[in-house]
Enzyme design. Structure first.
Site, PDB file in Angstrom:
ATOM      1  N   HIS A  61       0.936  -0.843   0.134  1.00  0.00           N
ATOM      2  CA  HIS A  61      -0.046  -0.081   0.013  1.00  0.00           C
ATOM      3  C   HIS A  61       0.961   1.565   0.160  1.00  0.00           C
ATOM      4  O   HIS A  61       1.743   1.289   0.552  1.00  0.00           O
ATOM      5  CB  HIS A  61      -0.565  -0.018   1.448  1.00  0.00           C
ATOM      6  CG  HIS A  61      -1.763  -1.422   1.492  1.00  0.00           C
ATOM      7  ND1 HIS A  61      -2.112  -2.153   2.298  1.00  0.00           N
ATOM      8  CD2 HIS A  61      -2.665  -1.607   0.237  1.00  0.00           C
ATOM      9  CE1 HIS A  61      -2.980  -2.754   1.599  1.00  0.00           C
ATOM     10  NE2 HIS A  61      -3.499  -2.579   0.316  1.00  0.00           N
ATOM     11  N   GLU A  64       1.301   3.781   3.221  1.00  0.00           N
ATOM     12  CA  GLU A  64       2.402   3.474   4.466  1.00  0.00           C
ATOM     13  C   GLU A  64       4.099   2.965   4.316  1.00  0.00           C
ATOM     14  O   GLU A  64       5.010   2.224   4.074  1.00  0.00           O
ATOM     15  CB  GLU A  64       2.070   1.557   4.270  1.00  0.00           C
ATOM     16  CG  GLU A  64       0.381   1.790   4.633  1.00  0.00           C
ATOM     17  CD  GLU A  64      -0.346   0.326   4.764  1.00  0.00           C
ATOM     18  OE1 GLU A  64      -1.597   0.122   4.515  1.00  0.00           O
ATOM     19  OE2 GLU A  64       0.505  -0.841   4.115  1.00  0.00           O
ATOM     20  N   HIS A 155       2.804  -3.792   6.557  1.00  0.00           N
ATOM     21  CA  HIS A 155       2.005  -2.497   6.895  1.00  0.00           C
ATOM     22  C   HIS A 155       2.504  -1.494   7.696  1.00  0.00           C
ATOM     23  O   HIS A 155       2.169  -1.910   8.788  1.00  0.00           O
ATOM     24  CB  HIS A 155       0.977  -3.662   6.136  1.00  0.00           C
ATOM     25  CG  HIS A 155       1.110  -3.937   5.085  1.00  0.00           C
ATOM     26  ND1 HIS A 155      -0.359  -3.424   4.842  1.00  0.00           N
ATOM     27  CD2 HIS A 155       1.475  -5.073   4.642  1.00  0.00           C
ATOM     28  CE1 HIS A 155       0.206  -4.425   3.451  1.00  0.00           C
ATOM     29  NE2 HIS A 155       0.048  -5.488   3.662  1.00  0.00           N
ATOM     30  N   GLU A 219       1.440  -5.269  10.794  1.00  0.00           N
ATOM     31  CA  GLU A 219       0.751  -4.229  10.704  1.00  0.00           C
ATOM     32  C   GLU A 219       2.007  -3.430  11.705  1.00  0.00           C
ATOM     33  O   GLU A 219       1.973  -3.775  13.540  1.00  0.00           O
ATOM     34  CB  GLU A 219      -0.379  -3.995  11.718  1.00  0.00           C
ATOM     35  CG  GLU A 219      -1.484  -5.019  10.475  1.00  0.00           C
ATOM     36  CD  GLU A 219      -1.869  -3.692   9.200  1.00  0.00           C
ATOM     37  OE1 GLU A 219      -1.302  -2.690   9.433  1.00  0.00           O
ATOM     38  OE2 GLU A 219      -2.197  -4.498   7.953  1.00  0.00           O
TER      39      GLU A 219
HETATM   40 ZN   LIG Z   1      -1.440  -1.981   3.862  1.00  0.00          ZN
END
Ligand SMILES: [Zn+2]
Length: 339
Positions: A61, A64, A155, A219
């Site tokens: 993404h 990020e 991420h 994350e």
């Molecule tokens: Zn992500």
């Protein structure tokens, strides 16, 4: 120094107009070479047979940025010889056009496109599917040479989170989370691991189910613009990755995995329900700005459409990644339960 095709950092090259300019760097201990735009392979000059290996990805993404900057620092340290390299490493910056405009994606979510049908398709033209195919092809090639690999796909989240750093362990039938990975992730500052209960089409699901690696989506806190991330927030992870790459200490050595000690405080959660946007009449009864790991009690109606609804049953369930604005058929959130 301008080691990266006349750019001072790999990230600067990736954000330039010609991110696919190839380069090669040889240090006293390793060789770094590009495999595609935003993708480099780092091989120790004296590689051992059957060596464990590491795949590290960020920017799947594009906005990020924290983990992208972390991997860029790591690569700079490797390129100028400060960081020892004892195991093969593949570094992937996922979505370069989205990184350039600091958006999550351009047309569609790249992290839903890691499928064997896209991998084997002969005609892929659109930005995200074509990039997913390229990343998969390069990952397949790396995994063929180094089948004993671990993959951390890094991420950051769009929203706040009651638990800031957590990992998702993709579903692969018949396997269990290794204690050594639990310890490694704990050392890296990860506070919770979500065990997934269904196959999915994320990058880490592809590298674990198709390429048989130990893979995680990790994350690491909240999205910030480039240059606005505090590196100290990821320092534990950075320490673990540098130790893994140099195969330094037993607690962070993929070749001799550590057994968990009493400092391993990672909470384990199981995914109990995957919320799917079922179409026009789908309603998610969860505020859009709610923090990840918010709890919902017994009886709470989480979502409904004109045919069905889902209520929490028994003990509280916790929400992660709620997002009703995904396309029909895509995931609008996960409900999880502590183990
Ligand atoms: Zn992500």
């Amino acid at each position: 120094m301008s080691l990266f095709a006349n750019h001072t950092t790999f990230l600067a090259l990736c954000l330039s107009d010609h991110p696919d300019t190839p380069f090669e760097i040889t240090t006293s201990g390793c060789q770094i070479r590009t495999r595609g735009a935003g993708i480099v392979e780092i091989l120790p000059l004296q590689a051992e047979a059957n060596t464990p290996a590491l795949m590290l990805s960020a920017g799947i993404h594009g906005n990020e940025t924290g983990p992208i900057e972390l991997l860029d620092r790591l690569l700079s340290a490797i390129a100028d010889g400060r960081q020892k390299v004892r195991i093969p490493v593949l570094i992937v910056f996922g979505h370069l056009p989205a990184m350039r405009v600091q958006k999550r994606f351009l047309t569609t979510n790249l992290n839903r496109l890691f499928t064997t049908s896209i991998l084997t398709s002969s005609q892929v033209a659109e930005t995200e599917p074509a990039r997913a195919q390229e990343i998969m092809q390069i990952s397949v090639d790396f995994a063929n040479r180094y089948p004993d690999f671990t993959h951390y796909d890094l991420h950051t989240a769009i929203r706040d989170s009651a638990i800031e750093k957590f990992a998702l362990y993709p579903f692969v039938a018949g396997r269990a989370l290794p204690a050594s990975q639990k310890q490694l992730l704990s050392n890296a500052g990860v506070e919770a691991i979500l065990i997934q209960n269904k196959p999915s089409s994320t990058y880490s699901a592809f590298t674990s189910s198709v390429l048989k690696g130990e893979s995680f989506t990790v994350e690491l806190g909240k999205v910030k613009p480039f240059g606005k991330n505090d590196p100290r927030r990821l320092s534990k992870l950075e320490n673990v990755l540098t130790a893994l790459i140099s195969a330094d200490t037993p607690m962070t050595n993929l070749a001799t995995p550590a057994t968990p000690n009493e400092n391993c405080k990672v909470q384990i959660f199981y995914v109990c329900h995957e919320i799917i946007n079922t179409g026009d009449t789908f309603t998610l009864n969860i505020p859009e700005d709610i923090a990840n790991f918010s709890a919902f009690d017994d009886g709470y109606e989480v979502w409904r459409d004109n045919r069905q609804s889902y209520r929490v049953e028994g003990s509280p369930q916790y929400i992660v990644f709620p997002n009703s604005k995904v396309e029909p058929g895509q995931r609008a959130g996960l409900l999880i339960k502590p183990a």
